[in-house]
Design a protein around this motif. Structure first.
Motif, PDB file in Angstrom:
ATOM      1  N   HIS A  41       0.869  -1.173   0.000  1.00  0.00           N
ATOM      2  CA  HIS A  41       0.000   0.000   0.000  1.00  0.00           C
ATOM      3  C   HIS A  41       0.905   1.222   0.000  1.00  0.00           C
ATOM      4  O   HIS A  41       1.703   1.409   0.918  1.00  0.00           O
ATOM      5  CB  HIS A  41      -0.870  -0.011   1.255  1.00  0.00           C
ATOM      6  CG  HIS A  41      -1.756   1.194   1.378  1.00  0.00           C
ATOM      7  ND1 HIS A  41      -1.288   2.430   1.732  1.00  0.00           N
ATOM      8  CD2 HIS A  41      -3.082   1.344   1.173  1.00  0.00           C
ATOM      9  CE1 HIS A  41      -2.293   3.287   1.750  1.00  0.00           C
ATOM     10  NE2 HIS A  41      -3.388   2.643   1.414  1.00  0.00           N
ATOM     11  N   SER A  42       0.805   2.041  -1.036  1.00  0.00           N
ATOM     12  CA  SER A  42       1.667   3.216  -1.086  1.00  0.00           C
ATOM     13  C   SER A  42       0.790   4.411  -1.448  1.00  0.00           C
ATOM     14  O   SER A  42      -0.283   4.254  -2.038  1.00  0.00           O
ATOM     15  CB  SER A  42       2.760   2.990  -2.130  1.00  0.00           C
ATOM     16  OG  SER A  42       2.847   4.039  -3.035  1.00  0.00           O
TER      17      SER A  42
ATOM     18  N   ALA B 101       0.675  -1.892  -5.183  1.00  0.00           N
ATOM     19  CA  ALA B 101       1.571  -2.709  -6.027  1.00  0.00           C
ATOM     20  C   ALA B 101       1.680  -4.102  -5.411  1.00  0.00           C
ATOM     21  O   ALA B 101       1.502  -4.264  -4.196  1.00  0.00           O
ATOM     22  CB  ALA B 101       2.952  -2.074  -6.124  1.00  0.00           C
ATOM     23  N   LEU B 102       1.936  -5.076  -6.243  1.00  0.00           N
ATOM     24  CA  LEU B 102       2.027  -6.471  -5.777  1.00  0.00           C
ATOM     25  C   LEU B 102       3.219  -7.160  -6.428  1.00  0.00           C
ATOM     26  O   LEU B 102       3.411  -7.057  -7.646  1.00  0.00           O
ATOM     27  CB  LEU B 102       0.732  -7.209  -6.155  1.00  0.00           C
ATOM     28  CG  LEU B 102       0.706  -8.731  -6.047  1.00  0.00           C
ATOM     29  CD1 LEU B 102       0.953  -9.211  -4.614  1.00  0.00           C
ATOM     30  CD2 LEU B 102      -0.642  -9.272  -6.526  1.00  0.00           C
ATOM     31  N   LEU B 103       3.990  -7.820  -5.593  1.00  0.00           N
ATOM     32  CA  LEU B 103       5.091  -8.634  -6.106  1.00  0.00           C
ATOM     33  C   LEU B 103       4.702 -10.096  -5.944  1.00  0.00           C
ATOM     34  O   LEU B 103       4.402 -10.553  -4.843  1.00  0.00           O
ATOM     35  CB  LEU B 103       6.347  -8.342  -5.291  1.00  0.00           C
ATOM     36  CG  LEU B 103       7.626  -9.047  -5.717  1.00  0.00           C
ATOM     37  CD1 LEU B 103       8.814  -8.164  -5.391  1.00  0.00           C
ATOM     38  CD2 LEU B 103       7.804 -10.398  -5.039  1.00  0.00           C
ATOM     39  N   SER B 104       4.673 -10.797  -7.072  1.00  0.00           N
ATOM     40  CA  SER B 104       4.360 -12.225  -7.022  1.00  0.00           C
ATOM     41  C   SER B 104       5.377 -12.958  -7.895  1.00  0.00           C
ATOM     42  O   SER B 104       6.379 -12.371  -8.328  1.00  0.00           O
ATOM     43  CB  SER B 104       2.913 -12.455  -7.489  1.00  0.00           C
ATOM     44  OG  SER B 104       2.591 -13.822  -7.444  1.00  0.00           O
ATOM     45  N   MET B 105       5.144 -14.220  -8.130  1.00  0.00           N
ATOM     46  CA  MET B 105       6.145 -15.001  -8.869  1.00  0.00           C
ATOM     47  C   MET B 105       5.486 -16.168  -9.587  1.00  0.00           C
ATOM     48  O   MET B 105       4.375 -16.569  -9.252  1.00  0.00           O
ATOM     49  CB  MET B 105       7.192 -15.519  -7.899  1.00  0.00           C
ATOM     50  CG  MET B 105       6.587 -16.313  -6.775  1.00  0.00           C
ATOM     51  SD  MET B 105       7.449 -16.118  -5.231  1.00  0.00           S
ATOM     52  CE  MET B 105       7.161 -14.453  -4.751  1.00  0.00           C
TER      53      MET B 105
ATOM     54  N   GLN C 132      -1.473  -0.759  -9.452  1.00  0.00           N
ATOM     55  CA  GLN C 132      -2.730  -0.066  -9.690  1.00  0.00           C
ATOM     56  C   GLN C 132      -2.524   1.052 -10.706  1.00  0.00           C
ATOM     57  O   GLN C 132      -1.569   1.818 -10.591  1.00  0.00           O
ATOM     58  CB  GLN C 132      -3.198   0.515  -8.348  1.00  0.00           C
ATOM     59  CG  GLN C 132      -4.343   1.484  -8.435  1.00  0.00           C
ATOM     60  CD  GLN C 132      -4.694   2.100  -7.071  1.00  0.00           C
ATOM     61  OE1 GLN C 132      -4.150   1.702  -6.031  1.00  0.00           O
ATOM     62  NE2 GLN C 132      -5.605   3.054  -7.080  1.00  0.00           N
ATOM     63  N   VAL C 133      -3.412   1.130 -11.712  1.00  0.00           N
ATOM     64  CA  VAL C 133      -3.370   2.217 -12.704  1.00  0.00           C
ATOM     65  C   VAL C 133      -4.808   2.722 -12.900  1.00  0.00           C
ATOM     66  O   VAL C 133      -5.760   2.052 -12.496  1.00  0.00           O
ATOM     67  CB  VAL C 133      -2.791   1.727 -14.069  1.00  0.00           C
ATOM     68  CG1 VAL C 133      -1.324   1.368 -13.955  1.00  0.00           C
ATOM     69  CG2 VAL C 133      -3.588   0.554 -14.635  1.00  0.00           C
ATOM     70  N   PRO C 134      -4.991   3.867 -13.552  1.00  0.00           N
ATOM     71  CA  PRO C 134      -6.361   4.335 -13.792  1.00  0.00           C
ATOM     72  C   PRO C 134      -7.146   3.316 -14.623  1.00  0.00           C
ATOM     73  O   PRO C 134      -6.552   2.578 -15.418  1.00  0.00           O
ATOM     74  CB  PRO C 134      -6.162   5.646 -14.564  1.00  0.00           C
ATOM     75  CG  PRO C 134      -4.776   6.089 -14.214  1.00  0.00           C
ATOM     76  CD  PRO C 134      -3.978   4.827 -14.003  1.00  0.00           C
ATOM     77  N   PRO C 135      -8.472   3.296 -14.482  1.00  0.00           N
ATOM     78  CA  PRO C 135      -9.264   2.257 -15.159  1.00  0.00           C
ATOM     79  C   PRO C 135      -9.178   2.347 -16.684  1.00  0.00           C
ATOM     80  O   PRO C 135      -9.371   1.359 -17.373  1.00  0.00           O
ATOM     81  CB  PRO C 135     -10.694   2.517 -14.667  1.00  0.00           C
ATOM     82  CG  PRO C 135     -10.691   3.901 -14.111  1.00  0.00           C
ATOM     83  CD  PRO C 135      -9.295   4.203 -13.680  1.00  0.00           C
ATOM     84  N   ASP C 136      -8.889   3.548 -17.195  1.00  0.00           N
ATOM     85  CA  ASP C 136      -8.822   3.713 -18.652  1.00  0.00           C
ATOM     86  C   ASP C 136      -7.366   3.759 -19.137  1.00  0.00           C
ATOM     87  O   ASP C 136      -7.073   4.267 -20.218  1.00  0.00           O
ATOM     88  CB  ASP C 136      -9.565   4.989 -19.071  1.00  0.00           C
ATOM     89  CG  ASP C 136      -9.046   6.203 -18.295  1.00  0.00           C
ATOM     90  OD1 ASP C 136      -8.177   6.018 -17.394  1.00  0.00           O
ATOM     91  OD2 ASP C 136      -9.499   7.328 -18.585  1.00  0.00           O
TER      92      ASP C 136
END
Ligand code: DHB
Length: 393
Positions: free
Chosen positions: A205-206, A211-215, A226-230
């Motif tokens: 949470h920033s 943002a998420l770090l996965s693998m 996270q980015v704007p929906p459009d």
């Protein structure tokens, strides 16, 4: 989409769930139609976090070997919050169960392999799929394959053709009730050729957004933000994505974000959606055909697997004893669990994202949520048991 008992069956959008059910019902004559394999596998990078129960389910239908070889298991997941110490949702400590990272595309490959080894009838790339007679005793699937019209008479149709498939819209209007919520952001995801930067998944949470770090494996990392929906991918060249990810992961912790070549980049909208009931006549909806969760918490694939587990039990009962009780219970039983996963996914999403409409009160409320979580055994247990997966029934 799967037809049960006779003939063939058709599908416009592949779902793992279809295949789980057909693997379970070896004795029924089932065939499945799918988009061309390579097209599908190279398409969207899909989610890859499995609940403990989903891992058990895959093993129980003979899909454990490669999964057990390549999966990465996790005792928990880290939540990182700007200006606060990161903390671990320790699913092992609070529930005795682990999470597993294993890509959905790998599951798809495993499913193909097992169907092919059983000489199962898979029809790739069916076009113009139409269902008729779903409220009668012999629903029919019509489709076009290599320019030829084909029909299939079925006992049942498992509608596992995803949110944009033909199954749900075939149900007459007025039958279904829809529950819907959209979110003012989407996720931009990248697949990266680099060892994962952290051993555990990290949800961050920033103030710049989530943002998420996965693998996916020891060599391949998966990151989201996270980015704007459009948002448009062309506005997000790799260097911008890395800059943004570094800024959002600028948190205390014993890891640093490692960059690598970006193999794929995609956008995923965030939405909560449920269609009730999940059955009409002889058409049974499963997975995204019936419900969508926002991605936070990775419940989508797991919910689809849970639906199909119940559906395959109901079909098994019908074909072995003629019983219809489980079929009658299917929608009600699925929806009880679906709604709990909806609640959890909505909660994780609202806790971890920045909403454009948030005011100072909302921001303080989010921090209080975090404070409560980190200070309360009960709250952590609740988060861990939902994250690792609620009981099947
Ligand atoms: C992944 C996706 C999710 O939605 C999530 O909550 C965690 C991990 C993934 O694709 O790895």
């Amino acid at each position: 989409m799967t037809g049960y008992g006779r003939g063939e069956c058709a599908q416009d959008g592949f779902k793992v769930t279809v295949e789980l059910s057909s693997v379970n019902r070896k004795q029924a004559e089932v065939s499945v139609t799918l988009p061309p394999k390579t097209e599908m596998l190279e398409a969207q990078i899909r989610a890859g976090v499995l609940e403990d129960g989903s891992v058990e389910l895959l093993r129980s239908v003979g899909l454990g070997a490669r999964l057990d070889k390549y999966r990465r298991s996790h005792d928990g997941t880290v939540i990182a919050w700007q200006d606060h110490a990161p903390f671990l949702i320790d699913t092992m400590k609070y529930t005795g169960r682990k999470m597993t990272a294993y890509g959905q595309t790998a599951i798809t490959e495993d499913l193909y392999r097992i169907r092919e080894s059983q000489a199962g009838n898979i029809v790739d790339d069916a076009r113009h799929v139409v269902l008729t007679g779903i409220d009668g005793d012999e629903p029919v699937i019509a489709f076009e394959k290599d320019g030829k019209a084909r029909t299939v008479a079925c006992d049942f149709i498992a509608g596992c053709d995803g949110f944009h498939g033909v199954c749900r819209p075939t149900i007459p209007s007025g039958v279904l009730t829809f529950f819907d919520r959209s979110y003012p952001f989407a996720w931009l995801g990248i697949l990266v050729q680099a060892p994962p930067s952290s051993d555990e998944l990290v949800y961050a949470h920033s103030e710049r957004g989530f943002a998420l770090l996965s693998m996916r494996s020891t060599e391949i990392g998966r990151l989201y933000m996270q980015v704007p929906p459009d948002a448009d991918l062309k506005d997000y060249p790799d260097d911008r994505v890395w800059r943004e990810l570094h800024a959002r992961f600028a948190i205390d912790g014993d890891w640093k974000l490692t960059e690598g070549p970006v193999l794929q980049k995609n956008l995923a909208p965030m939405r909560s959606f449920v269609a009730e009931p999940m059955q009409y006549g002889r058409l049974y909806l499963a997975g995204d055909a019936a419900h969508i969760v926002p991605a936070t918490g990775a419940k989508g694939l797991n919910l689809a697997a849970a639906d199909v587990r119940l559906l395959s039990q109901a079909f098994a009962d019908y074909y072995s004893s003629g019983g219809t009780h489980l079929l009658e219970q299917y929608s009600r039983k699925c929806l009880r669990r679906v709604w709990k996963a909806q609640r959890f996914s909505w909660w994780m999403t609202t806790m971890l994202h920045r909403f454009g409409t948030d005011n100072a009160f909302d921001q303080q409320r989010q921090v209080a949520e975090l404070d409560y979580l980190t200070g309360s055994h009960a709250a952590m247990t609740s988060l861990a048991e939902n994250y690792v997966g609620l009981p099947w029934d």
